[in-house]
Design an enzyme around this catalytic site. Structure first.
Site, mmCIF file in Angstrom:
data_model
loop_
_atom_site.group_PDB
_atom_site.id
_atom_site.type_symbol
_atom_site.label_atom_id
_atom_site.label_comp_id
_atom_site.label_asym_id
_atom_site.label_seq_id
_atom_site.Cartn_x
_atom_site.Cartn_y
_atom_site.Cartn_z
ATOM 1 C CD GLU A 41 -2.554 1.419 2.408
ATOM 2 O OE1 GLU A 41 -2.469 2.354 3.176
ATOM 3 O OE2 GLU A 41 -2.904 0.290 2.995
ATOM 4 N NE ARG A 45 0.353 8.781 5.857
ATOM 5 C CZ ARG A 45 0.268 7.989 7.055
ATOM 6 N NH1 ARG A 45 1.291 8.128 7.634
ATOM 7 N NH2 ARG A 45 -0.713 7.683 7.514
ATOM 8 C CB THR A 69 -2.815 8.799 2.407
ATOM 9 O OG1 THR A 69 -1.791 7.772 3.348
ATOM 10 C CG2 THR A 69 -2.932 9.956 3.334
ATOM 11 C CE LYS A 129 -5.956 3.041 7.225
ATOM 12 N NZ LYS A 129 -5.331 3.922 6.061
#
Length: 208
Positions: A41, A45, A69, A129
């Site tokens: 994943e 960021r 993200t 999640k």
């Protein structure tokens, strides 16, 4: 055709990667895939995320690659175009969910409370999640949320470590956990691929 939930469940531990130099993903992906964790994943960021996804998809075409993200339609589209299989968001944003549906990419949105879980169920999402896992009450909170919502399954992420990952995975309907301990940013930046490979192998063996 296996679902994203089935693919996550087959691997159990999903390395959550923040990468500064896109080219580092090639030796990193090799170290993960060769040591029992054929998944990544790659989080948005950093500015290198999109290029890293593209490079990893070229180098490891069989790997399960997610974009983490992801906060909006533009990032979801960029992730899909680069070759991501699915996207992960920290929270539950209906706009991002709808965007992913429209462009045809799976999303695993983040939740940590009943209201968010119900909002996700309302939109037909059941693979969620749980984030940030440890800060949101950890194992007790996971069990508390799974109780009334029998149709959902969780991928806890945030504070997961070798000391607690098996406890999370022992819970019915926890299909996988996201972790960073085997892909620490300092190790990536210093090119410690053998160490990353060793930690990946230990993680894979731990959850077998």
């Amino acid at each position: 055709m296996t679902t994203i939930a089935q693919q996550l469940a087959a691997i159990k531990v999903i390395p959550v990667i923040a990468i500064d130099r896109a080219e580092d993903i090639i030796p990193l992906g090799k170290a993960l895939a060769e040591n029992g964790l054929p998944a990544a994943e790659i989080t948005f960021r950093s500015d290198a995320a999109v290029e890293a996804i593209r490079l990893l998809r070229e180098a490891q075409p069989e790997m399960l690659i997610g974009a983490g993200t992801v906060l909006n339609r533009e990032q979801a589209q960029a992730a899909k175009d680069a070759g991501a299989t699915f996207v992960v968001s920290p929270g539950f944003n209906p706009n991002t969910v709808n965007a992913c549906r429209e462009i045809g990419i799976d999303i695993v949105p983040g939740v940590n409370n009943p209201s968010a879980v119900e909002a996700a169920i309302e939109m037909g999402l059941t693979t969620l999640k749980f984030f940030p896992a440890e800060a949101s009450g950890g194992i007790n909170m996971v069990k508390s949320l799974l109780g009334p919502y029998t149709q959902i399954q969780f991928m806890p992420t945030g504070g997961i470590s070798p000391s607690n990952v098996k406890d999370y995975l022992a819970i019915d309907r926890v299909i996988a956990c996201g972790g960073t301990w085997m892909v620490d940013k300092a190790m990536i930046n210093e090119g410690r691929w053998d160490e990353i490979g060793r930690l990946a192998r230990e993680a894979a063996d731990l959850v077998k």
